[in-house]
Design an enzyme around this catalytic site. Structure first.
Site, PDB file in Angstrom:
ATOM      1  N   HIS A  68       0.867  -1.182   0.000  1.00  0.00           N
ATOM      2  CA  HIS A  68       0.000   0.000   0.000  1.00  0.00           C
ATOM      3  C   HIS A  68       0.902   1.231   0.000  1.00  0.00           C
ATOM      4  CE1 HIS A  68      -2.854   2.960   1.680  1.00  0.00           C
ATOM      5  NE2 HIS A  68      -3.826   2.127   1.364  1.00  0.00           N
ATOM      6  N   ASP A  70       3.114  -3.912   8.100  1.00  0.00           N
ATOM      7  CA  ASP A  70       1.831  -3.245   7.891  1.00  0.00           C
ATOM      8  C   ASP A  70       0.740  -4.274   8.184  1.00  0.00           C
ATOM      9  OD1 ASP A  70      -0.545  -2.256   6.892  1.00  0.00           O
ATOM     10  OD2 ASP A  70       0.254  -1.683   4.927  1.00  0.00           O
ATOM     11  N   GLN A  88      -4.461  -5.069   7.098  1.00  0.00           N
ATOM     12  CA  GLN A  88      -5.385  -6.062   6.551  1.00  0.00           C
ATOM     13  C   GLN A  88      -5.295  -7.412   7.256  1.00  0.00           C
ATOM     14  OE1 GLN A  88      -7.671  -5.248   4.436  1.00  0.00           O
ATOM     15  NE2 GLN A  88      -6.909  -3.225   3.876  1.00  0.00           N
ATOM     16  N   LYS A 144     -10.641  -0.469  10.395  1.00  0.00           N
ATOM     17  CA  LYS A 144     -10.725  -1.697   9.605  1.00  0.00           C
ATOM     18  C   LYS A 144     -11.076  -2.916  10.463  1.00  0.00           C
ATOM     19  CE  LYS A 144      -7.360  -0.033   6.186  1.00  0.00           C
ATOM     20  NZ  LYS A 144      -8.243   0.180   5.029  1.00  0.00           N
ATOM     21  N   CYS A 171      -4.781   2.410  -3.735  1.00  0.00           N
ATOM     22  CA  CYS A 171      -3.558   2.962  -3.141  1.00  0.00           C
ATOM     23  C   CYS A 171      -2.386   2.008  -3.337  1.00  0.00           C
ATOM     24  CB  CYS A 171      -3.755   3.243  -1.651  1.00  0.00           C
ATOM     25  SG  CYS A 171      -5.016   4.483  -1.318  1.00  0.00           S
TER      26      CYS A 171
END
Length: 409
Positions: free
Chosen positions: A121, A198, A201, A224, A362
């Protein structure tokens, strides 16, 4: 777990869009909020609203307890060793930028390397571009396999003794690829690098144990994972956080201020200048309570089952292209339909009450790697079920017909 029963806890999902019951399939962008989270934020503003760490009055004490209590919930949720290793931020983007600015820019120099992947991302790509430019470090990429996965042999070859930082997503927001973080961490550490993950997700969808993974930094967002917008967290190992410099000054992060110099508070408040995101932290704590009641293992199993069903159902549609690995993947399906632009696909689906994402997500370098300008993406969460997938598949067939393609016989 019963997705239909869970859906009853989400007020926004019980509405019609363009004359059809809403099917929300844009969960990788943001998830909806259960009543428990909405009520927790509302209750804070109605009963406990005050600034934290400053007042000795009752409201200030209650607000501080709620804020720091949320921090401890985050600690337990990802199994950090100490609450002082949890820094509240505005989200994943702010957390990754904090590491790139407060750690990388102060410790890197010419000859050093930063290793990332083409699937990142922008939030886990641009900060490292800028850090490399500012320090003279070299930015390197682990190559992708044709299905959008990475091979550990390529990690071994890309990460060298000059590599100081490996920054990688746990789960791709486009491909659904689940990267082998524990194995990549072992390679990074063996070669003397720190690893930044990261977790935007991954954290909402699977059980994460930062100590078992042995990651050095881990970032994620509240919105999220059923929480409010504007709140997230950075986990960092104590010894690394202590080496970092703050990037925001003033307010609660100071210890003592002289006319020409100042000192900083201890962790974690060293990185939380100004009035923090108190209501957001309270809401995030309530979201964690909700997810733990459902069980992350249950969420993971449900999403994998739903994704297998979606892959099978959508693959039957003539002219559809699905991106990413076919087997082990996260709960999303990114696709293009014949030569219909994904924005047109998403627009037609919206007329059927179905919300999906369309665009570059993104991840423009990844779009170029896929040789497309954009894709459509359907992403799932604990309140979705097979009926939602059927609605999506049937509406995609209607979309083809709308643009002049023959229906499937």
């Amino acid at each position: 777990m019963d997705p239909k029963a869970l859906k009853a806890e989400f007020p926004i999902l019980h509405q019609d869009i363009n004359g059809h019951p809403l099917v929300y399939l844009d969960n990788a962008a943001t998830t909806q909020k259960p009543r428990a989270v909405i009520e927790a934020v509302k209750r804070y503003y109605e009963w406990d609203n005050a600034n934290v760490h400053r007042g000795v009055h009752t409201l200030g004490s209650r607000a501080t307890d709620a804020y720091e209590g949320a921090r401890d919930k985050v600690r337990k949720f990802i199994n950090a060793g100490s609450s002082s290793e949890i820094i509240f931020t505005r989200g994943t983007t702010a957390a990754l930028n904090l590491v790139a600015s407060g750690y990388a820019r102060h410790l890197l120099g010419e000859g050093d390397e930063i290793v990332i992947t083409p699937m990142e991302h922008h939030s886990n790509l641009i900060p490292w571009q800028q850090a490399a430019k500012a320090t003279g470090a070299t930015l390197k990429y682990i190559p992708l396999q044709p299905d959008g996965t990475i091979k550990l042999a390529d990690v071994e070859n890309t990460v060298t003794e000059q590599t100081k930082i490996v920054a990688i997503t746990y789960v791709s927001n486009v491909l659904g690829t689940i990267n082998p973080i524990a194995e990549i961490t072992e390679i990074a550490h063996r070669k003397g690098a720190v690893i930044v993950v990261d977790g935007a997700q991954s954290t909402p969808h699977m059980k994460v144990d930062v100590q078992a993974l042995d990651v050095d930094f881990y970032a994620f967002s509240g919105h999220k994972m059923l929480g409010p917008t504007g709140i997230g967290a950075l986990y960092g190992k104590t010894r690394l956080l202590e080496r970092m410099e703050p990037v925001e000054y003033g307010g609660e992060m100071i210890d003592f201020v002289e006319l020409y110099d100042s000192t900083w508070k201890e962790l974690p408040w060293k990185f939380e200048g100004g009035t923090p995101i108190i209501a957001g932290a309270v809401g995030l704590g309530a979201a964690i309570d909700f997810l733990e009641q459902v069980g992350l293992d249950n969420v993971d199993r449900h999403e994998k089952k739903l994704t297998r069903y979606a892959m099978d159902r959508l693959s039957r549609i003539d002219g559809i292209t699905i991106y990413g690995p076919r087997e082990e993947r996260a709960g999303l399906v990114t696709f293009n339909l014949a030569d219909v632009h994904p924005h047109d696909v998403a627009t037609v689906l919206d007329t059927e009450g179905i919300a999906v994402r369309a665009g570059h997500h993104c991840a423009q370098p990844l779009m170029r790697w896929l040789n497309v300008s954009a894709t459509a993406r359907a992403s799932f969460y604990l309140y979705n079920n097979e009926e939602d997938i059927d609605r999506l598949a049937d509406s995609l067939v209607k979309t083809k017909e709308f643009f002049g393609y023959e229906p499937i016989r």
